[in-house]
Write a protein that holds these residues in place. Structure first.
Motif, mmCIF file in Angstrom:
data_model
loop_
_atom_site.group_PDB
_atom_site.id
_atom_site.type_symbol
_atom_site.label_atom_id
_atom_site.label_comp_id
_atom_site.label_asym_id
_atom_site.label_seq_id
_atom_site.Cartn_x
_atom_site.Cartn_y
_atom_site.Cartn_z
ATOM 1 N N ASP A 57 0.819 -1.217 0.000
ATOM 2 C CA ASP A 57 0.000 0.000 0.000
ATOM 3 C C ASP A 57 0.853 1.267 0.000
ATOM 4 O O ASP A 57 0.352 2.359 0.140
ATOM 5 C CB ASP A 57 -0.960 0.007 1.179
ATOM 6 C CG ASP A 57 -0.259 0.076 2.533
ATOM 7 O OD1 ASP A 57 0.960 0.331 2.583
ATOM 8 O OD2 ASP A 57 -0.937 -0.135 3.548
ATOM 9 N N CYS A 82 3.322 1.666 2.232
ATOM 10 C CA CYS A 82 4.009 1.593 3.522
ATOM 11 C C CYS A 82 4.128 0.149 4.012
ATOM 12 O O CYS A 82 5.110 -0.227 4.627
ATOM 13 C CB CYS A 82 3.239 2.379 4.586
ATOM 14 S SG CYS A 82 2.992 4.114 4.198
ATOM 15 N N SER A 111 -2.800 -6.216 7.047
ATOM 16 C CA SER A 111 -1.521 -5.664 6.600
ATOM 17 C C SER A 111 -0.543 -5.576 7.764
ATOM 18 O O SER A 111 -0.937 -5.627 8.927
ATOM 19 C CB SER A 111 -1.716 -4.279 5.976
ATOM 20 O OG SER A 111 -2.102 -3.333 6.939
ATOM 21 N N CYS A 133 5.115 4.740 7.825
ATOM 22 C CA CYS A 133 5.292 5.268 6.474
ATOM 23 C C CYS A 133 6.515 6.177 6.455
ATOM 24 O O CYS A 133 6.761 6.919 7.406
ATOM 25 C CB CYS A 133 4.064 6.054 6.042
ATOM 26 S SG CYS A 133 2.620 5.016 5.779
ATOM 27 N N SER A 135 -1.316 5.012 1.205
ATOM 28 C CA SER A 135 -1.739 3.905 2.067
ATOM 29 C C SER A 135 -3.164 4.120 2.570
ATOM 30 O O SER A 135 -4.001 3.213 2.521
ATOM 31 C CB SER A 135 -0.777 3.767 3.246
ATOM 32 O OG SER A 135 -1.214 2.770 4.135
#
Length: 148
Positions: free
Chosen positions: A70, A72, A92, A97, A106
């Motif tokens: 995504d 990050c 996830s 990030c 993200s």
């Protein structure tokens, strides 16, 4: 009376333009989900190009799974495409990030996957891409490598 004639032509002109549109809403039975198959690079968020490295989403329509990044974190999950709406349940990693652009990307991806989103296939000449959007976010994807 002459004013009515041009107005009568407007619906016909609109229908012809819609038939030539490069936008194709993915809707119907399971067949449209196959058009998501493969790896896609997220290139635009909210209409603005994002910097490299591009996050990637990998859809497997036969298995109903998706994975990728995504911007990050890595993500994995299941998806379905019903009446042109992408629905996904993902998990996830939880890494920080590295910059604001990655954080916005993200957030947009998780908003779209978590809340459901409209999927539109865009074709221009020999190229194609996907537009995934809902009221809270919008991303544009292009195929990675030589995929069709």
């Amino acid at each position: 009376m002459k004013l009515r004639r041009p107005l009568a032509v407007l619906p016909l002109a609109a229908a012809l333009l819609a038939a030539c549109s490069p936008l194709n809403h993915l809707a119907g039975d399971g067949t449209p989900a196959k058009r998501l198959d493969g790896r896609w690079a997220v290139r635009y968020v909210a209409g603005q190009e994002i910097p490299v490295p591009y996050p990637e989403l990998d859809f497997d329509a036969a298995a109903g799974t998706l994975g990728g990044s995504d911007g990050c974190n890595r993500l994995r999950g299941r998806f379905s495409l019903e009446d042109g709406r992408l629905q996904a349940h993902t998990a996830s990693t939880r890494m920080a990030c590295l910059n604001d652009a990655a954080a916005r990307t993200s957030a947009a991806i998780h908003t779209l996957l978590g809340q459901g989103a409209e999927v539109v296939e865009v074709t221009m000449g020999a190229g194609r891409g996907l537009l995934i959007r809902n009221g809270g976010a919008e991303i544009r994807l292009v195929p990675v490598g030589g995929q069709r």
